[in-house]
Design a protein around this motif. Structure first.
Motif, PDB file in Angstrom:
ATOM      1  N   LEU A  40      -2.185   7.036   0.967  1.00  0.00           N
ATOM      2  CA  LEU A  40      -0.997   7.047   0.296  1.00  0.00           C
ATOM      3  C   LEU A  40      -0.581   5.585   0.274  1.00  0.00           C
ATOM      4  CD1 LEU A  40       1.230   8.385  -1.661  1.00  0.00           C
ATOM      5  CD2 LEU A  40       2.619   8.530   0.440  1.00  0.00           C
ATOM      6  N   LEU A  41      -0.775   4.840  -0.906  1.00  0.00           N
ATOM      7  CA  LEU A  41      -0.812   3.363  -0.841  1.00  0.00           C
ATOM      8  C   LEU A  41       0.736   3.217  -1.338  1.00  0.00           C
ATOM      9  CD1 LEU A  41      -2.317   0.498  -0.740  1.00  0.00           C
ATOM     10  CD2 LEU A  41      -2.663   0.936  -3.225  1.00  0.00           C
ATOM     11  N   ALA A  42       1.379   2.152  -0.453  1.00  0.00           N
ATOM     12  CA  ALA A  42       2.484   1.589  -0.706  1.00  0.00           C
ATOM     13  C   ALA A  42       2.760   0.391  -1.160  1.00  0.00           C
ATOM     14  CB  ALA A  42       3.368   1.899   0.580  1.00  0.00           C
ATOM     15  N   LEU A  43       3.076   0.123  -2.383  1.00  0.00           N
ATOM     16  CA  LEU A  43       3.284  -1.312  -2.862  1.00  0.00           C
ATOM     17  C   LEU A  43       4.782  -1.687  -2.670  1.00  0.00           C
ATOM     18  CD1 LEU A  43       1.016  -0.729  -6.128  1.00  0.00           C
ATOM     19  CD2 LEU A  43       0.375  -1.708  -3.750  1.00  0.00           C
ATOM     20  N   GLY A  44       5.083  -2.837  -2.461  1.00  0.00           N
ATOM     21  CA  GLY A  44       6.370  -3.443  -2.365  1.00  0.00           C
ATOM     22  C   GLY A  44       7.043  -4.047  -3.740  1.00  0.00           C
ATOM     23  N   GLY A  45       7.989  -3.299  -4.109  1.00  0.00           N
ATOM     24  CA  GLY A  45       8.685  -3.741  -5.382  1.00  0.00           C
ATOM     25  C   GLY A  45       9.265  -5.018  -5.574  1.00  0.00           C
ATOM     26  N   ARG A  46       9.354  -5.585  -4.356  1.00  0.00           N
ATOM     27  CA  ARG A  46       9.903  -6.864  -4.293  1.00  0.00           C
ATOM     28  C   ARG A  46       8.720  -7.835  -3.723  1.00  0.00           C
ATOM     29  NH1 ARG A  46      15.327  -8.361  -5.556  1.00  0.00           N
ATOM     30  NH2 ARG A  46      16.294  -6.473  -6.309  1.00  0.00           N
ATOM     31  N   ALA A  47       9.007  -9.249  -3.998  1.00  0.00           N
ATOM     32  CA  ALA A  47       8.220 -10.232  -3.184  1.00  0.00           C
ATOM     33  C   ALA A  47       8.874 -10.455  -1.859  1.00  0.00           C
ATOM     34  CB  ALA A  47       8.205 -11.381  -3.991  1.00  0.00           C
ATOM     35  N   ALA A  48       8.169 -11.211  -1.236  1.00  0.00           N
ATOM     36  CA  ALA A  48       8.677 -11.731   0.230  1.00  0.00           C
ATOM     37  C   ALA A  48      10.019 -12.033   0.210  1.00  0.00           C
ATOM     38  CB  ALA A  48       7.870 -12.851   0.912  1.00  0.00           C
ATOM     39  N   GLN A  49      10.864 -11.815   1.116  1.00  0.00           N
ATOM     40  CA  GLN A  49      12.262 -12.069   1.212  1.00  0.00           C
ATOM     41  C   GLN A  49      12.509 -13.456   1.147  1.00  0.00           C
ATOM     42  OE1 GLN A  49      14.640  -9.805   3.921  1.00  0.00           O
ATOM     43  NE2 GLN A  49      16.156 -11.234   4.081  1.00  0.00           N
TER      44      GLN A  49
END
Length: 717
Positions: free
Chosen positions: A131-140
């Motif tokens: 189950l691949l998790a992709l981040g909806g935001r770039a590095a903080q």
């Protein structure tokens, strides 16, 4: 053979723990033994917070040490040997469970060639689809708003998915589904479409398809960003700054800080800059600013704050300390030795973690997952069949799902109780029921804000609301005219929260009521006897406990209301209990309990049960009922075979009717304590509309469950 799912990501801070919690909760409501496995952790000795969080919900009952594979140092030293060790340790977990949620590494430089590829290798060797998790935001990016960074565009997420899928393909890992976490709420459809567009060209081996099959059927889900999940708590901020609690309510350290305001300026310039949910950094020698911020927070005309951090290490003057003690503000005030810049820097670098003791984060995470991820589709992909056993967690989930579908309106009279507010926040965030909370609106909402709870969707009603008060008084005076109740007396009576809430139910402004966390049973149910009254087909109000054992749910009645029922009342209790069982999906087979079985005994107590059994059969000839019967013959098939062979109830009873309150109350408590059963109740039955009583020692989850039970009763009455 266990059914496993491997949750991995392309980068850090994607919120894998949020996704893992949602997956775990979904699985625990379907199968009895769900385990968690962490292939790589920073240490096999020091606690891993993600694993600790998930083990709170896992049901396979495995120790922490069993659920960890290797350390990052092990992987760096010899990746192949580490992989072999991971597989070996995983197999022990797999053998002891029905399904395993595997949570990949956290991006601290695992090694060759990329961390995702190593996670993919692990998944392939464990035979677990990803189950691949992709981040909806770039590095903080550090800034004023905590946990915030620039959202990725749909196109950027599509490119990220294509890169990740290439990594999975090269490691021969199977793709189960993709979840974009912390996605831009305004771009959810576009995000899903862009990520899905990356799938057909990827050539990824689908988890359940032939090699080379198109991946168009692979689900893609997107969970929107929520500020609460990425915001640090005041407790985390206190730890990050090396501070200590100087003043305020320790319970409010669990509140999330949504922003940081550095108040190194005059009071006039600080007040306009206050933000909702902010932590305010105040130099300890600017005491006038400290007092101004406290007053602003208490006034109700400025944003509600999460807390104050006094920096610089200066000791407050004695008059200021005395003033703080006298004001008794619940707002947490933390003292740290750091300077303003270092304090602000450490706060902005503090990550908001999903922790086992943060009920608001947990509720928010589960609410978002349940809303945006198709649980049935996920279970279908894993080919995990539903267990025939019904564990307490599975039964609890069934209650919540049934209540959520019913969408009933429940009134909670005890708005001044923190447990009730916490339960209300859970109920609202997970869509279990619509709520009205009784209390003065400003006070109730202020306390909820102080606790960091979102109850904005609830209606807050004062029991002194003139419109409702006079309306309820007129109706109550009419109902109790035969008792000589005047309109003036009625106006006083209905301001009591139990009477006010009961009148709301009676007049159709709510479908049911839950009370008793801060009031006696008599205080809660007396208005129901006077106003709601019993159904035409029953003579008494009685109660049951839903006893959730390790693998099944039983119904015990009556354990809370009628001390010594007559035969007629006992028959009523049996019929009502059978109907209650059916409301909650339990096939009713009724055992009328006594100290003898069949014709083996005599005496007044046995004859009462025998007469009650006859009455039940006359009223409900369709209902399987046996009595008198002893508990062992009712519950144990082997005993039943010798004492009552051929009985449709003996050995398989689901509804147990006790001859008196003394027996029922002691038995339910004995089973609860000795067998580890979860006792839900008492659930009142026989009323025209559902009113339910809580124990004054009720936990938040007890209140949530009782609200769900009441909503189901209202929907199936």
């Amino acid at each position: 053979m266990a059914h496993s799912i491997y949750i991995s990501s392309v980068e850090g801070n994607t919120g894998k723990s949020t996704i893992a919690l949602g997956v775990l909760e979904t699985l625990t409501h379907t199968a009895a033994r769900i385990a968690v496995f962490r292939p790589i952790a920073r240490s096999t000795v020091e606690p891993d917070y993600v694993l600790n969080l998930l083990l709170e919900s896992a049901t396979a009952d495995l120790p922490y040490s069993t659920c960890i594979g290797v350390t990052y140092d092990d992987v760096h030293s010899d990746p192949d040997a580490a992989l072999g060790r991971i597989v070996e340790r995983y197999k022990a977990v797999e053998a002891a469970s029905d399904a395993v949620v595997i949570v990949g590494s956290d991006y601290t430089d695992v090694g060759s060639p990329t961390e995702l590829s190593y996670n993919a290798r692990i998944a392939a060797n464990l035979g677990a689809p990803v189950l691949l998790a992709l981040g909806g935001r770039a590095a903080q990016v550090q800034g004023e708003r905590l946990g915030q960074s620039d959202p990725r565009t749909a196109a950027e997420l599509g490119d990220l998915a294509e890169m990740a899928l290439a990594e999975l393909r090269s490691a021969h890992a199977s793709l189960l589904a993709i979840v974009v976490n912390r996605a831009d709420p305004a771009q959810l459809p576009e995000t899903i479409a862009a990520v899905r567009a990356a799938l057909p060209a990827s050539g990824v081996l689908h988890a359940h398809g032939p090699e080379g099959a198109q991946a168009e059927s692979t689900p893609v889900w997107a969970i929107p960003e929520d500020a609460v999940l990425v915001a640090p708590t005041m407790q985390s901020i206190m730890e990050a700054t090396g501070g200590s609690l100087l003043a305020g309510d320790p319970e409010l350290l669990t509140r999330e800080a949504l922003a940081v305001v550095v108040a190194a300026m005059s009071m006039n310039n600080v007040l306009p800059r206050l933000l909702e949910g902010a932590v305010v950094v105040v130099p300890a020698d600017r005491t006038e600013v400290l007092i101004a911020v406290l007053l602003a927070n208490a006034s109700g005309t400025f944003p509600s704050l999460a807390g104050i951090v006094l920096n610089g290490g200066f000791e407050l003057p004695e008059p200021i300390q005395r003033l703080l003690a006298g004001v008794r503000s619940p707002l947490p005030i933390i003292s740290t030795e750091l300077g303003s810049y270092d304090t602000a820097l450490r706060i902005t670098r503090t990550r908001g973690r999903l922790a086992a003791d943060s009920s608001r984060k947990r509720d928010t995470a589960l609410g978002l997952f349940e809303k945006h991820v198709d649980a049935e589709a996920l279970l279908g992909l894993l080919n995990l069949s539903r267990s025939t056993a019904v564990t307490p967690l599975m039964f609890e989930y069934g209650l919540i799902e049934q209540a959520r579908a019913a969408r009933r309106h429940i009134v909670l009279p005890e708005g001044s109780d923190d447990r009730v507010l916490r339960a209300a926040a859970t109920v609202l965030s997970r869509g279990i029921a619509r709520l009205t909370i009784l209390g003065e609106p400003f006070e109730v909402r202020s306390r909820a804000i102080e606790l960091g709870l979102d109850i904005s969707a609830a209606e807050i009603v004062s029991p002194f609301d003139d419109v409702l008060r006079f309306k309820f008084a007129e109706e109550y005076a009419r109902l109790r005219a035969h008792k000589g109740i005047s309109l003036d007396q009625a106006r006083d009576t209905v301001t009591d929260v139990s009477y006010f809430g009961t009148m709301m139910v009676h007049m159709g402004l709510a479908d049911g009521m839950v009370s008793g966390a801060a009031h006696t049973t008599a205080h809660t149910i007396r208005p129901a006897f006077e106003i709601i009254k019993t159904r035409p087909d029953v003579s008494v109000v009685s109660s049951v406990f839903l006893m959730s054992l390790a693998d099944r749910v039983l119904v015990y009645g009556d354990c809370a209301v009628i001390p010594d029922p007559t035969a007629t009342q006992l028959a009523d209790i049996a019929v009502s209990s059978a109907e209650t069982a059916a409301q909650f999906g339990i096939d009713p087979r009724v055992a009328m309990l006594s100290y003898s079985t069949g014709e083996s005994g005599a005496g007044a107590d046995v004859e009462k049960v025998r007469e009650a059994t006859v009455l039940v059969r006359e009223r409900r000839p369709d209902l399987p009922v046996e009595g008198p019967i002893q508990y062992d013959a009712a519950a144990d098939a082997a005993v039943a075979a010798s004492k009552l062979p051929g009985s449709a109830v003996a050995g398989r009873a689901t509804v147990f009717i006790f001859p008196d309150l003394n027996t029922g109350n002691n038995t339910y408590k004995a089973v609860q304590r000795s067998a580890g059963a979860v006792a839900m109740g008492p659930v009142l039955q026989g009323l025209n509309k559902p009113i339910n009583d809580l124990s004054r020692g009720a936990l938040v989850q007890d209140i949530v469950n009782t609200i769900a039970i009441t909503a189901i009763q209202a929907a199936t009455a």
